[in-house]
Each structure stands twice: as C-alpha cells, then as structure tokens.
Design an enzyme around this catalytic site. Structure first.
Site, mmCIF file in Angstrom:
data_model
loop_
_atom_site.group_PDB
_atom_site.id
_atom_site.type_symbol
_atom_site.label_atom_id
_atom_site.label_comp_id
_atom_site.label_asym_id
_atom_site.label_seq_id
_atom_site.Cartn_x
_atom_site.Cartn_y
_atom_site.Cartn_z
ATOM 1 C CE1 TYR A 191 -5.999 0.657 4.105
ATOM 2 C CE2 TYR A 191 -5.619 1.760 5.831
ATOM 3 C CZ TYR A 191 -6.528 1.276 5.294
ATOM 4 O OH TYR A 191 -6.774 0.863 6.181
ATOM 5 C CG ASP B 106 13.048 9.843 -17.507
ATOM 6 O OD1 ASP B 106 12.415 9.505 -16.325
ATOM 7 O OD2 ASP B 106 14.197 9.011 -18.776
ATOM 8 C CG HIS C 133 -3.465 2.080 9.901
ATOM 9 N ND1 HIS C 133 -3.848 0.962 10.275
ATOM 10 C CD2 HIS C 133 -4.841 2.464 9.515
ATOM 11 C CE1 HIS C 133 -5.078 0.277 9.585
ATOM 12 N NE2 HIS C 133 -5.467 1.060 8.805
ATOM 13 C CG HIS D 64 -6.864 0.107 13.599
ATOM 14 N ND1 HIS D 64 -7.768 0.405 12.487
ATOM 15 C CD2 HIS D 64 -5.825 -0.355 12.949
ATOM 16 C CE1 HIS D 64 -6.859 -0.040 11.945
ATOM 17 N NE2 HIS D 64 -5.841 -0.093 12.149
ATOM 18 C CG HIS D 65 -2.227 -0.938 14.324
ATOM 19 N ND1 HIS D 65 -2.312 -2.389 13.641
ATOM 20 C CD2 HIS D 65 -2.750 -0.105 13.155
ATOM 21 C CE1 HIS D 65 -2.281 -1.717 12.539
ATOM 22 N NE2 HIS D 65 -2.828 -0.705 12.256
ATOM 23 C CE LYS E 242 -9.465 2.353 -4.337
ATOM 24 N NZ LYS E 242 -10.137 2.246 -6.058
ATOM 25 C CB SER F 215 -8.330 -0.589 -11.267
ATOM 26 O OG SER F 215 -9.025 -0.370 -9.774
ATOM 27 C CD1 TRP G 248 6.249 -5.640 12.172
ATOM 28 C CD2 TRP G 248 7.030 -3.983 11.031
ATOM 29 N NE1 TRP G 248 5.377 -5.200 11.170
ATOM 30 C CE2 TRP G 248 4.927 -4.109 11.513
ATOM 31 C CE3 TRP G 248 7.377 -2.522 10.146
ATOM 32 C CZ2 TRP G 248 4.591 -3.249 10.219
ATOM 33 C CZ3 TRP G 248 5.872 -1.599 9.664
ATOM 34 C CH2 TRP G 248 4.650 -1.808 9.956
ATOM 35 C CB THR H 210 -12.428 -1.613 1.461
ATOM 36 O OG1 THR H 210 -11.546 -0.840 1.828
ATOM 37 C CG2 THR H 210 -11.473 -2.409 0.796
ATOM 38 C CD GLU I 101 5.224 1.173 4.856
ATOM 39 O OE1 GLU I 101 4.879 2.726 4.074
ATOM 40 O OE2 GLU I 101 5.462 0.909 4.092
ATOM 41 N NE ARG J 225 2.420 -10.401 15.174
ATOM 42 C CZ ARG J 225 2.256 -9.196 15.208
ATOM 43 N NH1 ARG J 225 1.500 -8.667 15.071
ATOM 44 N NH2 ARG J 225 3.189 -9.263 13.812
ATOM 45 C CB SER K 87 15.021 5.631 -0.326
ATOM 46 O OG SER K 87 14.920 4.729 -1.605
ATOM 47 C CB SER K 88 10.322 6.148 1.258
ATOM 48 O OG SER K 88 9.974 4.750 0.960
ATOM 49 C CG HIS L 218 9.863 -11.967 7.257
ATOM 50 N ND1 HIS L 218 10.075 -12.703 5.948
ATOM 51 C CD2 HIS L 218 8.041 -11.956 7.581
ATOM 52 C CE1 HIS L 218 8.444 -13.312 5.611
ATOM 53 N NE2 HIS L 218 7.282 -12.480 6.560
#
Lengths: 295, 525
Positions: free
Chosen positions: B255, B103, B251, B300-301, B329, B266, B139, B326, B253, B448, B167-168, B74
């Site tokens: 963002y 293009d 991390h 921090h993870h 924003k 925006s 994951w 943040t 990732e 979890r 790809s990315s 998932h």
C-alpha cells in the site's frame, strides 16, 4: 501557526553527505568484516572501513548537533520549528517501538505456536514428526536438535540481577524526572545532581547486564546458539542494552551541555527529547522483564 | 533579519555542490526522481534478461542461478529503488507546494534521507560481482533460502536493506512532520489535497513497518552468522515465522507503493474532468481504512504454508474487506468523470488507464484472496500478473501521470503533447501485452521464478516477452520527452491546465527556488 514567515530553512549543509558516507562505510565495513570472518579471508580493509565509518558518523553527529544547537541559541528557531523537532522525535520513537514490537511478536509466536507445534500440540502438531523425542517447555532448555543447538544448563534467575536492574532503570526514570523538574525551576545544582545520578544508574544497569551475559555464557551455557530461547533472550535484551547505551550517551551529552550553561527553564527541547528516549527505553524494559524473564 | 531574508531568497548554488549539499525540497525532489528513473532502467534491464530467457522454452541465455539473481534484484530494485524513491520525490516537490510551506520541515534530514540511497544501492548492486553471485532467494528472501542456502553476499544484502530502511524512515518522518506542522494558516486537515492526505497515511505506514523489515533482516543475519535459530525448527524456531514477520512488513509495503498513486489520480481526474472530486471525505476515510486493514491481512500471502484453519479464514475475510474501500475510490473517480467536460491530455490518459488497469489488478487480487482457490494460484504466473498489474499500470503509471501533470510547473516548459500521447499508447499496449497473458499461463499452472517451462506455455510467453521489450524501449521515449521538454520545450503558462485547482498552481511558472517563504493567507478568501 502565526510565525510561519520566521520558519528557518537552513542553507546548504555538508553534514548530511558526510553522514551518508559515514553510514555507508560503517555498515559496508560491518558487512565486509562479517563476510571475511565467514570466508576466513583477510579483514584489514573491512576493519579500516568500519572504524573510519564509525568515526565519521560520530563526527557528523557532533558537528550536525552542534550546528543545530548554535542556530537555536542564536534565536533562529520559532515555536513552529520547536514543534517540528517534537513531532520528529515522537515519530522516531514510534519507529523504535515498532522495531521492538517485531521482536516481542517473534517471542509471542514462538511460545504460543511454534514450540507447542513441535511437540505435537495444537493445529499444526504434525510438526512433531520431525523430532519425535522433542518435549516442549518454556524456557526451552533443550532444542529439538541438541547437537546443532546445545542445551541450556540453567536460565537467569529473574529475582536477582534482573530485579535489581528493574529497580535501577525504573528509578532512573524518576531521577530524570526530578532533573527535569529542577531544570524548570532553574535549580542548576539539583539538575546536575539528578542528571548525574540518572547516568550512574544507567551505567550500573549496563554493567550488571554485561556481568549477567558473562555469567550466562560461562556458567549457564545460555548462549545465542542454544536454540530459540537463547536467540530471543539475547536479541531482546541485547537490543534493549544497545538502546540503554545510546540513551546513556545522550544523557552524558545533556550533562555536558548543562555544565556549558545550556537550556533555560522554558526552552530545553534537547533535554526533553533525551528524556523521552530514556523513558521509552525504560518502558521497553518493563515489558522485557515481564515477558522475557518472568513469564 | 534582512540578511536572513536575503539567504532565504537566493537562487540555487552553482555547480555540482548544489546537488550534494542542498537543503531545498525542489532540488531533493529532483534528485529522488532522477535516481528513481536510473533505477527503473537498471531494474528494467534485469527484467529484459528475464524476458529474453523466457522468450522460448529451454535454456538459451543465462544459467538458472543467474536467472534467480535477476528475478531477486529486479524486484528489490524496482520496489526500493524505483517506485518508493519516485513517490518520495513527488512528495518532496509537491507537499510543500500544496500546503503552502516554505520547505520540508527538516530540510537537512531530507538531504540525508536521499543521499543514503545511492550508497545503499551501490552496496546492493555490488553483490552481482561477488563470488557466489548476488542474492538469489527472491525479493521476499524466505528463510531458509536466505539463511541456510544463501550465497555469501546475503550479508551485504542485509546491510543494504538496513540503509534503505533508514532512508525511508527518516524521509517518512519528514513528510509526516511537514504535513502536521507546516500547513498554511487556515488550512485544516480536511482541506488537504488528496495527494497530501495519501502521503500522510503512507508516511505513517512507512514508519510503522520499515522497522519490522529491519528486525527481520537482522534475524536473517543472526541466523546466518551468529548461530541463532529464529527460522530453524531444529533450534525451536520456525521458518514460517519468517514469513509472518516479513509479510507484516511487506503487505503494508504494497500500500505504501500504491496509496501515493491514488493521491496523484485524485488530483488529475478532477482537473481534466473540470469537476471537483466526488466524495472527498469518503476518499480520505477509504484511504485510512485501507491503511488500517493493511495491518491485518498479511498472511494471505501464506495460505499454502500450513496455517491453522481459523487463520486462513480470518485472513481471507479481512483481505476481501479491502475491496470495499478500494471500490469506494474507484467509484468516486468514475463519478468525478461522470458528466464532466473531459479532455484527454497525457496525464489524464495515464490516470484513466490507471483506474481501468489497477482495477484489473485489484480483481485478480480478490481471486487470490479466496483461500481455497489460492492453493491453485499460489506461486504461479497468475500472482506475477496480479502484482504487476497493480505495480506497473498502477504505481508506475501513477508516477508517470504525476510527472506529466506537474512537469510544466517544475520546469516552466510544456512537454510535447503528441509525443506524450505516443508514449501513453505504446506503454498501454506494451503493459497489457506483457502482463495479460501471464494470467492465462498462471491459471494453467506455470510456476513463477523459473528459467524454463513446459512447451504449452510457449506462445503466451513469447507474447509476454514481446510486450516487455515494447514497454521497456518505450520508456526511452519517456526519457527523450523529458530531456526535450527541459531543454527546448515551449514555455508553460502559469496555469497549464485550465481545470487545475490548488496552491501549487498559484506560484509562478517555473516554480521559483523558494516558494511560500511567507505563507499564503487562506482565511482571507
């Protein structure tokens, strides 16, 4: 930004989908091959996938690049298109830099934190309770659990082959520079000579690297399996060697194109991109030589 | 030249080959978006299994092993298959239109980037049918779960991730080159629409961290098959090293998955508030600041893993710093709406919900940033609540808002506003019903990634499951709305939103197959 209207948007192309299929077969085949070796099952299908995938990928690259070269020689590309290629190649090299950065980061963390902690030093020295007899050193000759990760007899002497390889690779950057200068002067014989010499230096580097690996495996007991020193050593030098191989193939293609009469003194992005890649591989080696072999 | 101009202006090719061989940014954008929608439902089905099992305490439907495969797949599918491709699809459609480019800069590479993805996910999904099952290590694939204790299918997981990474990276290179090199003459960097700005920074993050992901999966593969000891202390390595390298990728990732949504919001808020965006320059700088900080907060993870105290403090403070840009924003979005003549069409509803609910996710993130408190929250449902609040009503609402906002321009048809409103309210209720109770069970200590739980969590879990079923089925309505719009929607006007500004609205509706083959002249006005 004046030539916007001339920006060439190519028509439909079959190369990308061929590349995607080739990539899938190559990586899927590699995965299936490793998987079947682990499961000790039949690997024929995996080998067929891997080999056909690699062939398709090679064909895709030849076809795709040939199409781009043909378009370029027809004059379809504007100065703006040239910039797109330049920016694209620069960012691609940046992604490669980050790939190596990760492995250098691993080496740094292992040496500065993980290994001393296992010996009881520093903030997390409690880890020494796992293997109380373990003694930290670098190069780490004996892993905490030598039964699982057999000890190294000796490490590579940096002042022999690695030093020669440094001279070869740094030298090859200068010969490539000379080739580029010759190209800009439209001095084709010198261009061929310097470019050829660069390739010879690169291939010699690879030959010596292979010799060093055989030496490490057969005489020094330095292998992928001999603990973290062997793991970092072979991963860093191995990925670098893979990049030298790719770089050499690029240079060989460039040499072939030079003999075909390609490139003009003011339009030769393919040559420059290959040269950038080669210099990048050279810079990585300088970091490797200092942090992996010397320090 | 005339023959050349002709090839530039022809329409799409006939038949299925159009989609396979295309070099057109609009076709490829559509491919990405459709692929992402399919993945959303595959990943959603897995969430459905998870929530069905957790509907009541005890084991009813699936075995714990399969449950773990579901949580893992998932996460992987939603991140790499649904959210990221959806944003790349939006970038494909919108970046050339918004900067006046004919293009993407490298159209064939663009097609390659997309077509790698279906193969990558075919490989990943095939692991479900392998002996030993699909990856079951989460994951985040922490070592040694993904090395010593991994199912054999981990090998295919590694190579599938490599394909997604290729790809990315190629896609991001294309976006970044397009933005730097293909802007209409006279469009300066500080004239770029914010969606384009946020994608520029996202592309930079992608190129910087996807190779690190490639490195970490490669080390996993080497540890599993080739006897290296990167993540095994017995060989002098360190399982904690895995977490450092992984989060150095993961991390930024996070963002990558939300900055483009910031860009979408925006664009939408000024349109429906009928006011220019408040503090454009501050918005750009805040995005740059967030991207910079994303590189120095990764640990921090890992507060509970056993880091030196100096590390805990450093990562705690840098993480809290992210709240500043943040906050800028959120402040600017609200200030844009302040005293605006607002209307509340579907994209605007999703955008406003984004601001409110993303802020909730941001605030729970601040709670998690406090290292001493994190020891209580770590690996509980509070974390699940936090990241789903930033990803579902954050990223996913951002994507949905973007689709409603630009669909009239893409398809030339207007969606059914009434159904859109239904879609919004059902999603809004569903999302909060699903994820808000998770805060409570998490704070009370429910861990979890477990298929069973203590009885005192039963009521909230049932609510969560009901909310998840509601939210999931509501997205079928979204598909219905999309199909209905494309097939029989009312014809959309050239400018479907009266407050909308920007180059993308200057092209006819629907956007012709080729736009801006001659760049718009911005200097003239």
């Amino acid at each position: 930004m004046a030539q916007h209207s001339a920006y060439y948007v190519p028509p439909q192309s079959h190369w990308p989908i061929i590349g995607a299929v080739g990539l899938f077969l190559t990586l899927g085949g590699a995965a299936a091959l490793i998987y079947s070796l682990q499961q000790e099952s039949d690997s024929l299908l995996a080998q067929i996938m891997l080999n056909s995938g690699a062939l398709i990928l090679a064909g895709m690259m030849i076809g795709w690049f040939a199409a781009v070269i043909a378009e370029s020689r027809q004059g379809l590309y504007s100065a703006q298109m040239d910039r797109s290629f330049r920016y694209g190649m620069s960012w691609f090299i940046f992604s490669e830099v980050m790939f190596f950065f990760a492995f250098f980061g691993v080496l740094f963390y292992i040496r500065v934190f993980a290994v001393p902690w296992l010996d009881g030093e520093g903030d997390k020295g409690l880890a020494s309770m796992l293997w109380p007899q373990f003694q930290a050193s670098w190069p780490l000759m004996q892993a905490p659990n030598p039964d699982q990760f057999p000890p190294i007899r000796e490490v590579i002497n940096p002042w022999h082959i690695p030093l020669i390889n440094t001279v070869l690779l740094v030298g090859s950057s200068f010969t490539l520079l000379a080739a580029h200068k010759a190209l800009k002067r439209e001095d084709r014989p010198k261009l061929k000579g310097w470019l050829g010499l660069t390739i010879v230096l690169g291939l010699t580097f690879l030959g010596l690297q292979i010799y060093e690996y055989i030496h490490a495996y057969t005489e020094l007991d330095l292998t992928l399996k001999s603990g973290i020193y062997g793991a970092t050593f072979f991963m860093l030098t191995g990925f670098h060697g893979a990049h030298v191989t790719i770089g050499s193939i690029i240079l060989l293609v460039l040499l072939f194109r030079v003999f075909q009469g390609h490139f003009t003194p003011d339009k030769h992005f393919g040559f420059e991109a290959g040269a950038w890649y080669w210099h990048f591989v050279d810079v990585v080696w300088i970091f490797l030589f200092t942090t992996v072999y010397l320090l | 030249m005339s023959a050349h101009a002709e090839t530039m202006h022809h329409g799409p090719a006939k038949g299925f080959s159009r989609w396979i061989l295309t070099t057109n940014h609009k076709d490829i954008g559509t491919l990405y978006l459709v692929f992402s929608l399919i993945m959303l439902f595959i990943g959603g089905t897995m969430a459905f299994v998870i929530r069905a099992e957790l509907f009541q305490p005890g084991l009813q439907l699936v075995m714990p092993e399969f449950f773990n495969q579901m949580t893992t797949m998932h996460g992987l599918i939603m991140i790499f298959g649904a959210v990221m491709p959806a944003f790349v699809g939006l970038a494909n459609w919108q970046v050339p239109l918004m900067i006046g480019a004919p293009d993407m800069a490298l159209p064939r590479l663009n097609n390659f980037s997309f077509w790698i993805l279906p193969f990558a996910f075919a490989m990943l999904l095939s692991t479900l049918f392998m002996p030993g099952g699909a990856p079951d290590f989460g994951w985040t694939f922490y070592a040694p779960l993904s090395t010593t204790y991994a199912p054999p299918s981990v090998t295919f997981f590694v190579f599938a991730v490599h394909m997604m990474g290729i790809s990315s990276i190629l896609g991001a290179i294309n976006v970044i080159v397009t933005i730097f090199n293909m802007r209409a003459p006279g469009m300066k960097m500080m004239d770029l629409p914010l969606f384009v700005w946020s994608w520029l920074i996202t592309a930079f993050l992608l190129i910087a961290v996807m190779p690190v992901l490639a490195a970490v999966v490669t080390m996993v593969l080497m540890d599993v098959h080739f006897g290296t000891s990167f993540f095994s202390a017995a060989g002098g390595g360190d399982p904690v090293l895995f977490q450092h390298v992984f989060w150095f990728f993961a991390h930024p990732e996070v963002y990558i998955m939300v900055l483009p949504a910031f860009g979408v919001i925006s664009e939408i808020i000024p349109t429906f508030a009928r006011k220019p965006l408040f503090g454009y320059r501050a918005m750009v700088l805040a995005t740059v600041a967030i991207a910079f900080l994303s590189f120095i907060v990764w640990a921090h993870h890992m507060f509970t893993v056993g880091m030196p105290l100096a590390g805990e403090l450093f990562f705690m403070y840098t993480t809290m710093l992210i709240a500043v840009p943040t906050g800028v924003k959120v402040f600017n979005w609200i200030s844009t709406m302040f005293k605006g003549s607002m209307t509340f069409e579907t994209p605007m509803l999703f955008a406003i919900a984004f601001i409110v609910l993303f802020t909730i996710g941001g605030l729970s993130g601040l709670m998690l940033a406090i290292a001493p408190a994190d020891f209580q929250y770590h690996d509980t449902y509070f974390v699940v609540a936090h990241f789903h609040y930033v990803l579902v009503p954050g990223s996913v609402f951002g994507i949905i808002a973007a689709v409603y906002y630009w669909l009239p321009k893409w398809s030339g048809k207007m969606y059914d506003e009434k159904l859109g409103q239904w879609h919004f309210w059902l999603s809004f209720i569903g999302v909060n019903l699903t994820f808000f109770p998770m805060h409570f069970v998490g704070l009370a200590g429910m861990p979890r990634r477990i298929p069973d739980y203590a009885l005192q969590f039963a009521d909230f879990n049932m609510l969560t499951s009901l909310g998840a079923f509601l939210f999931g089925t509501t997205q079928l309505l979204f598909v219905y709305i999309l199909i209905k719009t494309v097939r029989s929607g009312k014809k959309a006007e050239q400018l479907p939103w009266e407050g909308a500004r920007g180059l993308e609205w200057s092209v006819p509706t629907p956007a012709p197959y080729h736009t801006f083959t001659t760049p718009p002249d911005l200097e003239r006005k």
